[in-house]
Design a protein around this motif. Structure first.
Motif, mmCIF file in Angstrom:
data_model
loop_
_atom_site.group_PDB
_atom_site.id
_atom_site.type_symbol
_atom_site.label_atom_id
_atom_site.label_comp_id
_atom_site.label_asym_id
_atom_site.label_seq_id
_atom_site.Cartn_x
_atom_site.Cartn_y
_atom_site.Cartn_z
ATOM 1 N N LEU A 41 39.248 32.076 26.979
ATOM 2 C CA LEU A 41 40.212 31.443 27.883
ATOM 3 C C LEU A 41 40.862 32.489 28.781
ATOM 4 O O LEU A 41 41.022 32.279 29.989
ATOM 5 N N GLY A 42 41.235 33.627 28.211
ATOM 6 C CA GLY A 42 41.826 34.699 29.014
ATOM 7 C C GLY A 42 40.874 35.194 30.093
ATOM 8 O O GLY A 42 41.274 35.420 31.234
ATOM 9 N N CYS A 43 39.591 35.344 29.760
ATOM 10 C CA CYS A 43 38.594 35.797 30.745
ATOM 11 C C CYS A 43 38.395 34.771 31.853
ATOM 12 O O CYS A 43 38.327 35.129 33.035
ATOM 13 N N VAL A 44 38.292 33.502 31.486
ATOM 14 C CA VAL A 44 38.078 32.445 32.480
ATOM 15 C C VAL A 44 39.286 32.324 33.404
ATOM 16 O O VAL A 44 39.137 32.254 34.628
ATOM 17 N N VAL A 45 40.492 32.335 32.827
ATOM 18 C CA VAL A 45 41.701 32.254 33.647
ATOM 19 C C VAL A 45 41.819 33.477 34.546
ATOM 20 O O VAL A 45 42.221 33.372 35.709
ATOM 21 N N PHE A 46 41.436 34.639 34.030
ATOM 22 C CA PHE A 46 41.488 35.859 34.837
ATOM 23 C C PHE A 46 40.571 35.742 36.061
ATOM 24 O O PHE A 46 40.996 35.969 37.192
ATOM 25 N N LEU A 47 39.317 35.373 35.844
ATOM 26 C CA LEU A 47 38.374 35.265 36.961
ATOM 27 C C LEU A 47 38.775 34.171 37.935
ATOM 28 O O LEU A 47 38.745 34.356 39.151
ATOM 29 N N TRP A 48 39.152 33.021 37.398
ATOM 30 C CA TRP A 48 39.545 31.893 38.245
ATOM 31 C C TRP A 48 40.790 32.255 39.052
ATOM 32 O O TRP A 48 40.860 32.009 40.249
ATOM 33 N N GLY A 49 41.788 32.844 38.375
ATOM 34 C CA GLY A 49 43.036 33.189 39.054
ATOM 35 C C GLY A 49 42.843 34.241 40.131
ATOM 36 O O GLY A 49 43.406 34.130 41.233
ATOM 37 N N CYS A 50 42.053 35.267 39.846
ATOM 38 C CA CYS A 50 41.794 36.317 40.848
ATOM 39 C C CYS A 50 41.145 35.736 42.096
ATOM 40 O O CYS A 50 41.592 35.994 43.219
ATOM 41 N N ASN A 51 40.099 34.969 41.894
ATOM 42 C CA ASN A 51 39.377 34.423 43.034
ATOM 43 C C ASN A 51 40.208 33.410 43.811
ATOM 44 O O ASN A 51 40.185 33.395 45.045
ATOM 45 N N LEU A 52 40.946 32.561 43.104
ATOM 46 C CA LEU A 52 41.764 31.560 43.776
ATOM 47 C C LEU A 52 42.875 32.212 44.602
ATOM 48 O O LEU A 52 43.066 31.865 45.777
ATOM 49 N N LEU A 53 43.588 33.147 44.007
ATOM 50 C CA LEU A 53 44.673 33.809 44.737
ATOM 51 C C LEU A 53 44.151 34.663 45.887
ATOM 52 O O LEU A 53 44.741 34.675 46.979
ATOM 53 N N ALA A 54 43.063 35.365 45.671
ATOM 54 C CA ALA A 54 42.495 36.185 46.754
ATOM 55 C C ALA A 54 42.030 35.303 47.904
ATOM 56 O O ALA A 54 42.252 35.634 49.071
ATOM 57 N N HIS A 55 41.400 34.180 47.597
ATOM 58 C CA HIS A 55 40.965 33.258 48.653
ATOM 59 C C HIS A 55 42.168 32.680 49.392
ATOM 60 O O HIS A 55 42.164 32.603 50.628
ATOM 61 N N PHE A 56 43.196 32.260 48.659
ATOM 62 C CA PHE A 56 44.381 31.680 49.278
ATOM 63 C C PHE A 56 45.055 32.686 50.216
ATOM 64 O O PHE A 56 45.409 32.352 51.352
ATOM 65 N N ILE A 57 45.219 33.914 49.762
ATOM 66 C CA ILE A 57 45.863 34.936 50.593
ATOM 67 C C ILE A 57 45.011 35.263 51.811
ATOM 68 O O ILE A 57 45.512 35.342 52.934
ATOM 69 N N SER A 58 43.711 35.444 51.604
ATOM 70 C CA SER A 58 42.825 35.796 52.718
ATOM 71 C C SER A 58 42.710 34.672 53.742
ATOM 72 O O SER A 58 42.658 34.925 54.943
ATOM 73 N N ALA A 59 42.668 33.434 53.281
ATOM 74 C CA ALA A 59 42.449 32.303 54.187
ATOM 75 C C ALA A 59 43.710 31.834 54.874
ATOM 76 O O ALA A 59 43.665 31.429 56.044
ATOM 77 N N TYR A 60 44.845 31.867 54.166
ATOM 78 C CA TYR A 60 46.032 31.223 54.714
ATOM 79 C C TYR A 60 47.189 32.158 55.054
ATOM 80 O O TYR A 60 48.014 31.822 55.887
ATOM 81 N N LEU A 61 47.267 33.309 54.438
ATOM 82 C CA LEU A 61 48.411 34.187 54.677
ATOM 83 C C LEU A 61 48.116 35.353 55.618
ATOM 84 O O LEU A 61 49.030 35.885 56.231
ATOM 85 N N VAL A 62 46.870 35.747 55.727
ATOM 86 C CA VAL A 62 46.519 36.868 56.602
ATOM 87 C C VAL A 62 45.996 36.302 57.917
ATOM 88 O O VAL A 62 44.984 35.624 57.963
ATOM 89 N N ASP A 63 46.703 36.602 58.965
ATOM 90 C CA ASP A 63 46.346 36.113 60.298
ATOM 91 C C ASP A 63 45.268 37.017 60.906
ATOM 92 O O ASP A 63 45.325 38.231 60.787
ATOM 93 N N ASP A 64 44.282 36.404 61.569
ATOM 94 C CA ASP A 64 43.192 37.179 62.183
ATOM 95 C C ASP A 64 43.676 38.080 63.317
ATOM 96 O O ASP A 64 43.041 39.082 63.630
ATOM 97 N N SER A 65 44.783 37.718 63.932
ATOM 98 C CA SER A 65 45.287 38.538 65.033
ATOM 99 C C SER A 65 45.959 39.817 64.529
ATOM 100 O O SER A 65 46.202 40.732 65.313
ATOM 101 N N PHE A 66 46.253 39.890 63.270
ATOM 102 C CA PHE A 66 46.851 41.081 62.684
ATOM 103 C C PHE A 66 45.833 42.213 62.717
ATOM 104 O O PHE A 66 44.671 42.031 62.366
#
Length: 125
Positions: A41-66
């Motif tokens: 469970l710890g491994c699955v949550v770790f992988l899922w959480g890393c990928n989900l948060l990284a995708h969310f930050i890259s897609a929605y919080l980092v502006d391409d014009s930056f």
């Protein structure tokens, strides 16, 4: 594992051994698997959480014009790995210690006992 080390012949395969353990001991025969499931469970949550948060930050919080958007996106997964590991570490630690060798770690009655012991000692995180 005991069958392999002691050259016993009680079980003939994985499915038949599961059935035999359930017939002889009931659900309590599988309680020893809880630490492994906590670790999984710890491994699955770790992988899922890393990928989900990284995708969310890259897609929605980092502006391409930056100007340094590419560099931020490149380091996001690494930073999220550190953040998520702080949340999943207790599951991995308890699973490892509960299944560990007695000479290297204390003997625990259950994974809950292990969790409480580490929490009291301040070593859960």
């Amino acid at each position: 594992m005991v069958q392999f080390v002691g050259w016993e012949a009680k079980y003939s395969g994985v499915l038949s051994s599961i059935g035999k353990i359930f017939k002889e001991e009931g659900l309590l025969g599988f309680v020893g698997l809880i630490p492994y499931f906590l670790n999984l469970l710890g491994c699955v949550v770790f992988l899922w959480g890393c990928n989900l948060l990284a995708h969310f930050i890259s897609a929605y919080l980092v502006d391409d014009s930056f100007r340094q958007a590419l560099a931020i996106r490149g380091h996001t997964k690494y930073v999220m790995g550190i953040v998520v590991s702080m949340l999943t570490y207790p599951f991995l630690l308890v699973g490892s210690l509960q299944a560990g060798l007695p000479c290297y770690s204390p003997v625990f009655k259950s994974w809950i006992h292990c969790w409480q012991y580490l929490s009291i000692k301040g070593q859960l995180f």
